[in-house]
Design a protein around this motif. Structure first.
Motif, short mmCIF file in Angstrom:
data_model
loop_
_atom_site.label_atom_id
_atom_site.label_comp_id
_atom_site.label_asym_id
_atom_site.label_seq_id
_atom_site.Cartn_x
_atom_site.Cartn_y
_atom_site.Cartn_z
N ALA A 188 0.82 -1.21 0.00
CA ALA A 188 0.00 0.00 0.00
C ALA A 188 0.86 1.26 0.00
O ALA A 188 0.51 2.27 -0.63
CB ALA A 188 -0.93 0.00 1.21
N ALA A 189 2.00 1.21 0.70
CA ALA A 189 2.91 2.36 0.72
C ALA A 189 3.48 2.64 -0.66
O ALA A 189 3.61 3.81 -1.08
CB ALA A 189 4.03 2.13 1.73
N ILE A 190 3.82 1.58 -1.40
CA ILE A 190 4.34 1.76 -2.76
C ILE A 190 3.28 2.34 -3.67
O ILE A 190 3.53 3.26 -4.46
CB ILE A 190 4.85 0.42 -3.31
CG1 ILE A 190 6.07 -0.05 -2.51
CG2 ILE A 190 5.20 0.54 -4.79
CD1 ILE A 190 6.59 -1.41 -2.92
N VAL A 191 2.05 1.82 -3.58
CA VAL A 191 0.96 2.32 -4.43
C VAL A 191 0.67 3.79 -4.11
O VAL A 191 0.45 4.60 -5.01
CB VAL A 191 -0.31 1.46 -4.23
CG1 VAL A 191 -1.50 2.09 -4.94
CG2 VAL A 191 -0.07 0.05 -4.74
N ARG A 192 0.68 4.14 -2.83
CA ARG A 192 0.40 5.53 -2.46
C ARG A 192 1.49 6.45 -2.97
O ARG A 192 1.21 7.52 -3.52
CB ARG A 192 0.30 5.65 -0.94
CG ARG A 192 0.08 7.08 -0.44
CD ARG A 192 0.20 7.18 1.05
NE ARG A 192 1.49 6.71 1.52
CZ ARG A 192 2.61 7.43 1.44
NH1 ARG A 192 2.60 8.62 0.88
NH2 ARG A 192 3.74 6.94 1.90
N GLN A 193 2.75 6.03 -2.82
CA GLN A 193 3.86 6.90 -3.18
C GLN A 193 4.03 7.06 -4.68
O GLN A 193 4.35 8.14 -5.16
CB GLN A 193 5.15 6.34 -2.57
CG GLN A 193 6.36 7.25 -2.77
CD GLN A 193 7.59 6.69 -2.09
OE1 GLN A 193 7.75 5.48 -1.97
NE2 GLN A 193 8.47 7.54 -1.64
N HIS A 232 7.74 -0.10 -8.55
CA HIS A 232 7.69 1.34 -8.55
C HIS A 232 7.45 1.86 -9.97
O HIS A 232 6.63 2.77 -10.19
CB HIS A 232 8.99 1.92 -8.01
CG HIS A 232 9.28 1.54 -6.60
ND1 HIS A 232 9.82 0.32 -6.26
CD2 HIS A 232 9.10 2.21 -5.44
CE1 HIS A 232 9.98 0.25 -4.95
NE2 HIS A 232 9.55 1.38 -4.42
N LEU A 233 8.16 1.29 -10.92
CA LEU A 233 8.02 1.74 -12.30
C LEU A 233 6.62 1.47 -12.83
O LEU A 233 6.01 2.34 -13.48
CB LEU A 233 9.06 1.02 -13.18
CG LEU A 233 8.99 1.31 -14.69
CD1 LEU A 233 9.19 2.79 -14.96
CD2 LEU A 233 10.03 0.49 -15.43
N ARG A 234 6.08 0.30 -12.56
CA ARG A 234 4.73 -0.03 -13.05
C ARG A 234 3.69 0.89 -12.44
O ARG A 234 2.77 1.35 -13.12
CB ARG A 234 4.39 -1.49 -12.71
CG ARG A 234 5.31 -2.50 -13.37
CD ARG A 234 5.36 -2.34 -14.87
NE ARG A 234 6.25 -3.33 -15.49
CZ ARG A 234 6.61 -3.29 -16.76
NH1 ARG A 234 6.19 -2.31 -17.53
NH2 ARG A 234 7.41 -4.23 -17.25
N ALA A 235 3.81 1.18 -11.16
CA ALA A 235 2.86 2.07 -10.51
C ALA A 235 2.96 3.48 -11.09
O ALA A 235 1.95 4.16 -11.32
CB ALA A 235 3.09 2.09 -9.01
N PHE A 236 4.19 3.93 -11.34
CA PHE A 236 4.40 5.27 -11.90
C PHE A 236 3.83 5.36 -13.31
O PHE A 236 3.21 6.36 -13.70
CB PHE A 236 5.89 5.58 -11.89
CG PHE A 236 6.20 7.05 -11.74
CD1 PHE A 236 5.69 7.79 -10.70
CD2 PHE A 236 7.03 7.68 -12.65
CE1 PHE A 236 5.99 9.13 -10.55
CE2 PHE A 236 7.34 9.01 -12.52
CZ PHE A 236 6.82 9.74 -11.46
#
Length: 277
Positions: A188-193, A232-236
């Motif tokens: 959840a922290a990765i998705v939020r950030q 991180h890249l996929r979420a961004f």
């Protein structure tokens, strides 16, 4: 006789320039403003981007994450060209930790480097660099930052031409817990950030960007880590796709850029053309 005619002609020219030129210039200014307004209304009616172009002295840029090396370089580069730069820096917990002290020193070093370069430069005046420290997760602080940018641009007749978002370095993707369960809090922290925060920050500037046919650039700086976790890249990238879908109707273009020694190589023009087909 010849001298008298010349004097009369000069007098007539001066009278005409005093009497007729100022009203003519005012009429032309009114015509240009009316034409620009009509062009803007027609573009909005037909859902077409107006595509205005502004010079550096009329332009403002918001850089999200300007407290790191890449963000600082971008802020100084835009300022050197005459643009006004609003450097949004994430607020760290005031715990006295080494990380908090480092982030505070990064903001100070940005201003110090800006002043040093201005003194060394003999060029035209640089644009303002204005750091804004805020908690990216706080809706109230994000709104206050938008209001600050809007008020300054309105007072100084500036146009927000770009919002540049740098991906902040986050924790590595969590390993599975005992029994194969996922660490939901860490994910959840990765998705939020990398997904929620960039979208939330950029959305606040949608009206300012639309008014200036601005652009949104999401920058993945790959120079600090080799093999940054793909989560991180996929979420961004998902954030960019979401913004691109919504902002396209407003005439705001959204792009993703990979920079750094470990960035993927650009495709040749021929391959890109074939892919577009």
């Amino acid at each position: 006789m010849h001298t008298t005619l010349v004097l009369l002609l000069e007098l007539c020219v001066r009278v005409l320039s005093v009497v007729f030129v100022p009203p003519l210039l005012r009429c032309l200014a009114v015509w240009e403003r009316g034409a620009a307004r009509a062009h803007d209304l027609l573009c909005r009616f037909f859902a077409m981007p107006p595509c205005q172009v502004y010079g550096p002295r009329e332009s403002a840029v918001v850089i999200v994450g300007a407290d790191d090396d890449v963000g600082r370089h971008l802020a100084l580069d835009f300022s050197e060209r005459g643009c006004t730069v609003f450097a949004l820096c994430p607020d760290r917990p005031a715990s006295g930790s080494s990380e908090a002290v480092r982030d505070a020193s990064n903001v100070s070093s940005l201003i110090q480097e800006w002043h040093k370069r201005i003194k060394r430069s003999g060029r035209a005046p640089w644009g303002l660099v204005a750091p804004i420290v805020l908690d990216m997760t706080s809706g109230a602080q994000r709104t206050h930052a938008v209001e600050t940018v809007d008020a300054y641009c309105g007072t100084h007749n500036l146009h927000l031409v770009a919002v540049i978002v740098l991906q902040t370095s986050g924790p590595a993707p969590p390993k599975p817990l005992a029994g194969g369960a996922a660490d939901v809090a860490a994910w959840a922290a990765i998705v939020r950030q990398c997904l929620v925060d960039p979208i939330s920050v950029v959305y606040g500037y949608a009206d300012l960007l639309a008014a200036a046919s601005g652009r949104v650039v999401l920058l993945l700086a790959s120079g600090d880590q080799l093999g940054r976790p793909s989560a991180h890249l996929r979420a961004f990238e998902s954030a960019a796709q979401y913004l691109r879908r919504d902002f396209d109707l407003l005439g705001i273009r959204v792009a993703t850029v990979s920079a750094g020694p470990f960035a993927p190589a650009s495709k040749p023009a021929a391959q890109m053309a074939n892919a577009a087909r």
